[in-house]
Every structure is written in C-alpha cells, then in structure tokens.
Design a protein around this motif. Structure first.
Motif, PDB file in Angstrom:
ATOM      1  N   CYS A   9       0.861  -1.198   0.000  1.00  0.00           N
ATOM      2  CA  CYS A   9       0.000   0.000   0.000  1.00  0.00           C
ATOM      3  C   CYS A   9       0.887   1.235   0.000  1.00  0.00           C
ATOM      4  CB  CYS A   9      -0.913  -0.043   1.228  1.00  0.00           C
ATOM      5  SG  CYS A   9      -2.253   1.136   1.130  1.00  0.00           S
ATOM      6  N   GLY A  10       1.896   1.183  -0.892  1.00  0.00           N
ATOM      7  CA  GLY A  10       2.805   2.314  -1.040  1.00  0.00           C
ATOM      8  C   GLY A  10       2.382   3.157  -2.225  1.00  0.00           C
ATOM      9  N   VAL A  33      -0.045  -5.666   4.199  1.00  0.00           N
ATOM     10  CA  VAL A  33       1.222  -4.932   4.339  1.00  0.00           C
ATOM     11  C   VAL A  33       2.006  -5.510   5.513  1.00  0.00           C
ATOM     12  CG1 VAL A  33       0.432  -2.752   3.311  1.00  0.00           C
ATOM     13  CG2 VAL A  33       0.100  -3.140   5.736  1.00  0.00           C
ATOM     14  N   THR A  34       3.251  -5.055   5.670  1.00  0.00           N
ATOM     15  CA  THR A  34       4.062  -5.522   6.789  1.00  0.00           C
ATOM     16  C   THR A  34       3.448  -4.985   8.093  1.00  0.00           C
ATOM     17  OG1 THR A  34       5.444  -3.574   6.550  1.00  0.00           O
ATOM     18  CG2 THR A  34       6.204  -5.560   5.447  1.00  0.00           C
ATOM     19  N   THR A  36       4.640  -3.141  10.322  1.00  0.00           N
ATOM     20  CA  THR A  36       4.942  -1.724  10.549  1.00  0.00           C
ATOM     21  C   THR A  36       4.128  -0.798   9.639  1.00  0.00           C
ATOM     22  OG1 THR A  36       6.802  -1.976   9.051  1.00  0.00           O
ATOM     23  CG2 THR A  36       7.331  -1.953  11.392  1.00  0.00           C
ATOM     24  N   HIS A  72      10.153  -7.449  -3.870  1.00  0.00           N
ATOM     25  CA  HIS A  72      10.572  -8.821  -4.196  1.00  0.00           C
ATOM     26  C   HIS A  72      10.212  -9.834  -3.113  1.00  0.00           C
ATOM     27  CE1 HIS A  72      13.742  -7.834  -7.517  1.00  0.00           C
ATOM     28  NE2 HIS A  72      12.638  -7.144  -7.662  1.00  0.00           N
ATOM     29  N   ALA A  73      10.369  -9.416  -1.830  1.00  0.00           N
ATOM     30  CA  ALA A  73      10.139 -10.372  -0.744  1.00  0.00           C
ATOM     31  C   ALA A  73       8.700 -10.881  -0.742  1.00  0.00           C
ATOM     32  CB  ALA A  73      10.463  -9.715   0.600  1.00  0.00           C
ATOM     33  N   ALA A  74       7.788 -10.084  -1.244  1.00  0.00           N
ATOM     34  CA  ALA A  74       6.369 -10.459  -1.214  1.00  0.00           C
ATOM     35  C   ALA A  74       6.064 -11.625  -2.159  1.00  0.00           C
ATOM     36  CB  ALA A  74       5.505  -9.255  -1.586  1.00  0.00           C
ATOM     37  N   HIS A  78       4.031 -14.111  -0.120  1.00  0.00           N
ATOM     38  CA  HIS A  78       2.584 -14.093  -0.354  1.00  0.00           C
ATOM     39  C   HIS A  78       2.154 -14.771  -1.661  1.00  0.00           C
ATOM     40  CE1 HIS A  78       1.978 -11.503   3.082  1.00  0.00           C
ATOM     41  NE2 HIS A  78       2.809 -10.608   2.603  1.00  0.00           N
ATOM     42  N   ILE A  94       8.560  -8.246 -10.778  1.00  0.00           N
ATOM     43  CA  ILE A  94       9.018  -9.291 -11.698  1.00  0.00           C
ATOM     44  C   ILE A  94      10.462  -9.687 -11.399  1.00  0.00           C
ATOM     45  CG2 ILE A  94       9.130  -9.925 -14.145  1.00  0.00           C
ATOM     46  CD1 ILE A  94       6.455  -8.590 -13.448  1.00  0.00           C
ATOM     47  N   SER A 121       3.379  -5.996 -17.690  1.00  0.00           N
ATOM     48  CA  SER A 121       4.416  -5.284 -18.454  1.00  0.00           C
ATOM     49  C   SER A 121       4.942  -4.107 -17.646  1.00  0.00           C
ATOM     50  CB  SER A 121       3.877  -4.824 -19.802  1.00  0.00           C
ATOM     51  OG  SER A 121       2.672  -4.116 -19.650  1.00  0.00           O
ATOM     52  N   PRO A 185      16.600  -4.082  -7.017  1.00  0.00           N
ATOM     53  CA  PRO A 185      15.260  -4.700  -6.950  1.00  0.00           C
ATOM     54  C   PRO A 185      14.100  -3.715  -7.106  1.00  0.00           C
ATOM     55  CG  PRO A 185      16.332  -4.696  -4.789  1.00  0.00           C
ATOM     56  CD  PRO A 185      17.377  -4.293  -5.780  1.00  0.00           C
ATOM     57  N   LYS A 186      14.346  -2.423  -6.838  1.00  0.00           N
ATOM     58  CA  LYS A 186      13.248  -1.449  -6.955  1.00  0.00           C
ATOM     59  C   LYS A 186      13.336  -0.654  -8.253  1.00  0.00           C
ATOM     60  CE  LYS A 186      12.642  -1.087  -2.002  1.00  0.00           C
ATOM     61  NZ  LYS A 186      12.648  -0.235  -0.817  1.00  0.00           N
ATOM     62  N   ASN A 189      12.868  -4.038 -12.383  1.00  0.00           N
ATOM     63  CA  ASN A 189      11.815  -5.023 -12.672  1.00  0.00           C
ATOM     64  C   ASN A 189      11.497  -5.054 -14.155  1.00  0.00           C
ATOM     65  OD1 ASN A 189      10.852  -6.040  -9.902  1.00  0.00           O
ATOM     66  ND2 ASN A 189      11.073  -3.826  -9.654  1.00  0.00           N
ATOM     67  N   ASN A 242       6.997   8.149  -5.204  1.00  0.00           N
ATOM     68  CA  ASN A 242       8.196   7.314  -5.335  1.00  0.00           C
ATOM     69  C   ASN A 242       8.854   7.563  -6.693  1.00  0.00           C
ATOM     70  OD1 ASN A 242      10.204   5.427  -5.370  1.00  0.00           O
ATOM     71  ND2 ASN A 242       8.887   3.661  -4.957  1.00  0.00           N
TER      72      ASN A 242
HETATM   73  N1  LIG Z   1       7.149  -4.087 -13.048  1.00  0.00           N
HETATM   74  C1  LIG Z   1       7.432  -2.799 -12.978  1.00  0.00           C
HETATM   75  O1  LIG Z   1       7.499  -2.086 -14.008  1.00  0.00           O
HETATM   76  C2  LIG Z   1       7.658  -2.178 -11.644  1.00  0.00           C
HETATM   77  C3  LIG Z   1       7.584  -2.915 -10.492  1.00  0.00           C
HETATM   78  N2  LIG Z   1       7.754  -2.332  -9.264  1.00  0.00           N
HETATM   79  C4  LIG Z   1       7.676  -3.172  -8.064  1.00  0.00           C
HETATM   80  O2  LIG Z   1       6.646  -2.689  -7.232  1.00  0.00           O
HETATM   81  C5  LIG Z   1       7.122  -2.571  -5.891  1.00  0.00           C
HETATM   82  C6  LIG Z   1       6.333  -1.523  -5.123  1.00  0.00           C
HETATM   83  O3  LIG Z   1       6.576  -0.258  -5.683  1.00  0.00           O
HETATM   84  P1  LIG Z   1       6.113   1.079  -4.940  1.00  0.00           P
HETATM   85  O4  LIG Z   1       4.676   1.010  -4.597  1.00  0.00           O
HETATM   86  O5  LIG Z   1       6.592   2.208  -5.772  1.00  0.00           O
HETATM   87  O6  LIG Z   1       6.983   0.988  -3.607  1.00  0.00           O
HETATM   88  P2  LIG Z   1       6.696   1.662  -2.175  1.00  0.00           P
HETATM   89  O7  LIG Z   1       7.977   1.518  -1.417  1.00  0.00           O
HETATM   90  O8  LIG Z   1       6.091   2.998  -2.335  1.00  0.00           O
HETATM   91  O9  LIG Z   1       5.582   0.725  -1.511  1.00  0.00           O
HETATM   92  C7  LIG Z   1       5.802  -0.623  -1.159  1.00  0.00           C
HETATM   93  C8  LIG Z   1       4.685  -1.086  -0.246  1.00  0.00           C
HETATM   94  O10 LIG Z   1       4.743  -2.485  -0.064  1.00  0.00           O
HETATM   95  C9  LIG Z   1       4.813  -2.794   1.336  1.00  0.00           C
HETATM   96  N3  LIG Z   1       5.628  -4.001   1.507  1.00  0.00           N
HETATM   97  C10 LIG Z   1       6.967  -4.133   1.365  1.00  0.00           C
HETATM   98  N4  LIG Z   1       7.326  -5.417   1.542  1.00  0.00           N
HETATM   99  C11 LIG Z   1       6.192  -6.101   1.800  1.00  0.00           C
HETATM  100  C12 LIG Z   1       5.910  -7.454   2.088  1.00  0.00           C
HETATM  101  N5  LIG Z   1       6.876  -8.391   2.130  1.00  0.00           N
HETATM  102  N6  LIG Z   1       4.618  -7.807   2.313  1.00  0.00           N
HETATM  103  C13 LIG Z   1       3.633  -6.883   2.252  1.00  0.00           C
HETATM  104  N7  LIG Z   1       3.847  -5.597   2.014  1.00  0.00           N
HETATM  105  C14 LIG Z   1       5.106  -5.195   1.786  1.00  0.00           C
HETATM  106  C15 LIG Z   1       5.422  -1.556   1.967  1.00  0.00           C
HETATM  107  O11 LIG Z   1       5.119  -1.495   3.333  1.00  0.00           O
HETATM  108  P3  LIG Z   1       6.238  -0.929   4.386  1.00  0.00           P
HETATM  109  O12 LIG Z   1       6.379   0.513   4.043  1.00  0.00           O
HETATM  110  O13 LIG Z   1       5.621  -1.209   5.696  1.00  0.00           O
HETATM  111  O14 LIG Z   1       7.484  -1.715   4.111  1.00  0.00           O
HETATM  112  C16 LIG Z   1       4.708  -0.483   1.141  1.00  0.00           C
HETATM  113  O15 LIG Z   1       3.361  -0.337   1.580  1.00  0.00           O
HETATM  114  C17 LIG Z   1       8.629  -2.267  -6.062  1.00  0.00           C
HETATM  115  O16 LIG Z   1       9.377  -2.620  -4.916  1.00  0.00           O
HETATM  116  C18 LIG Z   1       8.985  -3.141  -7.262  1.00  0.00           C
HETATM  117  O17 LIG Z   1       9.320  -4.450  -6.830  1.00  0.00           O
HETATM  118  C19 LIG Z   1       7.970  -0.981  -9.155  1.00  0.00           C
HETATM  119  C20 LIG Z   1       8.064  -0.210 -10.276  1.00  0.00           C
HETATM  120  C21 LIG Z   1       7.953  -0.751 -11.607  1.00  0.00           C
END
Ligand SMILES: NC(=O)C1=CN([C@@H]2O[C@H](COP(=O)(O)OP(=O)(O)OC[C@H]3O[C@@H](n4cnc5c(N)ncnc54)[C@H](OP(=O)(O)O)[C@@H]3O)[C@@H](O)[C@H]2O)C=CC1
Ligand SMILES: O=C([O-])CC(=O)C(=O)O
Length: 266
Positions: A9-10, A33-34, A36, A72-74, A78, A94, A121, A185-186, A189, A242
């Motif tokens: 929920c980011g 979500v985690t 925290t 990635h950890a999700a 999950h 991905i 995509s 990883p961020k 993808n 972000n």
């Molecule tokens: N395919 C693509 O083109 C793209 C893919 N992505 C992927 O999407 C992800 C999310 O992006 P974005 O929303 O911008 O990132 P943000 O950091 O804004 O949000 C990530 C959210 O996921 C939560 N979270 C993190 N780890 C876990 C977990 N193991 N289980 C449940 N919730 C979790 C975080 O909670 P908390 O803050 O509590 O950790 C936060 O709410 C990126 O990390 C990347 O892997 C992103 C951009 C492009």
C-alpha cells in the motif's frame, strides 16, 4: 464480484486503490502490508477501500485474485502460497523471478494450484512484441534504463557515486538482466520483464544510467531476430510518492485487473 487481496500500500498500491475504488465487478477485500505499515494502510483503506480488511497475511478464504505491488520479498512470502492454494496472482515485482530457481518455483506453484500467475508489463511496452518474436527466434535484446540521480538513492549506485553531485549521465550498471534485477530490486523489474519475455535473464544485456539531465524514467529496448527488429523508447513520468516508480506501472496493474472482469479485454 471479483474479490482482490492487494499486497503493498505504497506509491503503487495507493494509486491502484484510487483508480479501482468505483469499478463495478471488483472489490478490494484485503490490503496486506508488513506489521509496521498497518497504521498507514488503515488510513488509506478508510479513504479508498473501507470494505477492505488490513492484515499482514492474505486471508485464507474469500480471495479470488492476489495483486502484488509490494517488493521482491512479497513474491516468496505471499504469491507462492497463494498460488499453491489456487488463487490467481498478478505480479509487479518481476525482478523477484531473477533469483536462482524462483521463476521455476512460481510456475510449479501455479501448476499445483491449478491456477495462473500473470507478470505485468509494468513500466515498459512491447512485451507483446518480444514474447511473439521469441517464437521465431531472437538474436539480441538490449535494455537501457535511464533515471534521474534521485531515483538511484538507496541502491548500490550510491556507494560508487555521489549522486547529488553528478553533472553528466553516468553508467551505474552494465551486465545481465538477472544481475540488474538482483542488485536493483526497486529499479530493474522492467529489465527482468524484458528478459523473461525475450532472450532470458542471462542473455539480455542491460545498462542502467543515472542522468541529471532527465526528469522522466526513460526505458529503451532494442531487439532483433527472425521477425526483423525494433527500437522502443518510453519517457515515463515518475509517481510523486516514489521517484523510482513510473505512473505507467500503476496503469498496467489496473489494466490487468480490469481485464479479469471485462467482457472485451484489451
Ligand atoms: N514491473 C514494474 O514495471 C515495476 C515494479 N515495481 C515493483 O513494485 C514494488 C512496489 O513499488 P512502490 O509502490 O513504488 O513501492 P513503495 O515503497 O512505495 O511501496 C511498497 C509497499 O509495499 C509494502 N511491503 C513491502 N514489503 C512487503 C511485504 N513483504 N509484504 C507486504 N507488504 C510489503 C510496503 O510497506 P512498508 O512501508 O511497511 O514496508 C509499502 O506499503 C517495487 O518494490 C517493485 O518491486 C515498481 C516499479 C515498476
Ligand atoms: O517504474 C519504472 O520506471 C521501472 C522500475 O522502477 C522498475 O523496473 O523496477
């Protein structure tokens, strides 16, 4: 009614909720979500998905579709168990599939669960072209990711370069899509998606660039093979919440979700 569990929920998750809140035929039933992140996610849910439970695990019952937008950890935590239980999944992270054996684990879990996992995509286009061209045979695929220096904060690029002081475009990574996705990883993808659709994680060449002259996230793909060749350049607006993430990633997820219930899917 398609009952959805949204993981994360980011920046992406919140915007997905905004866009889906009035869709008929869809209901976000859970936001996962985690521990925290629970308080912040409850606040978002109150505004955008009051029907959703906020939890740290996917509910065992009552979910038809899992939508991953967390990291990635999700995927291990999950997505794999949901697939085993027969819940269809849409995945944004991905790059998680670049770790040794994970792509095979994801596929095997979907087979055992009698369901399907869809990789979106996301921030890139032409995935349809690459996946079709692969059938005829691809010779070379090259991906270049160019983002403003602030998008590389918190990555290995920060150890090698003073990102705030860059005055010209600087190559921060050159190598395989697999290594790019594992190290960034961020941010990589898209590199993983291009490679999985086309020549594979090890044969796809990747360059990542920090460029103080750009404000968009710029993705370029060049591919050649039996089909001919193409070049694609995307100039994506980043999300305000972000800078690493393009708004298009959100639209790609929303499209994938809407296509699950659309009578005419495009
Ligand atoms: N395919 C693509 O083109 C793209 C893919 N992505 C992927 O999407 C992800 C999310 O992006 P974005 O929303 O911008 O990132 P943000 O950091 O804004 O949000 C990530 C959210 O996921 C939560 N979270 C993190 N780890 C876990 C977990 N193991 N289980 C449940 N919730 C979790 C975080 O909670 P908390 O803050 O509590 O950790 C936060 O709410 C990126 O990390 C990347 O892997 C992103 C951009 C492009
Ligand atoms: O959203 C983007 O521009 C791409 C991105 O971050 C990624 O590939 O992880």
């Amino acid at each position: 009614m398609l009952r959805i569990a949204l993981i994360g929920c980011g920046a992406i998750g919140t915007t997905v909720l905004e866009l889906l809140q009035n869709d008929p035929g869809l209901q976000v039933s859970a936001i996962v979500v985690t521990p925290t992140g629970q308080a912040a996610a409850r606040e978002v849910a109150r505004r955008l998905a009051p029907q959703a439970v906020v939890a740290s695990e996917v509910p065992a019952e009552g979910i038809d579709l899992l939508v991953e937008a967390a990291g990635h950890a999700a995927v291990a935590h999950h997505v794999l168990p949901a697939l085993e239980r027969g819940v269809a999944c849409i995945v944004a992270s991905i790059g998680a599939l670049s770790a040794e054996g994970v792509a095979q684990q994801v596929e095997a879990a979907a087979v055992r669960g009698g369901t399907q996992v869809q990789l979106i995509s996301g921030g890139i286009g032409a995935i349809d072209v690459l996946a079709a061209a692969r059938i005829g045979g691809l010779d070379a695929v090259r991906y270049t990711g160019r983002k403003p220096p602030r998008a590389w904060k918190g990555t290995p690029a920060e150890q090698a370069h003073d990102l705030d002081a860059l005055t010209q475009a600087t190559v921060i990574f050159e190598g395989s899509a697999r290594d790019a996705a594992l190290r960034y990883p961020k941010n990589a993808n898209v590199a993983a998606m291009v490679s999985l659709a086309g020549l594979g994680l090890d044969a796809t060449r990747v360059q990542l660039i920090a460029d103080p002259a750009v404000s968009d996230n710029i993705h370029a793909v060049e591919a050649s093979g039996a089909f001919g060749n193409f070049e694609l350049t995307m100039r994506n607006r980043p999300l305000a919440a972000n800078p690493k993430t393009s708004a298009l990633t959100v639209y790609s997820l929303v499209r994938a979700v809407r296509n699950r219930v659309a009578a005419l899917a495009i």
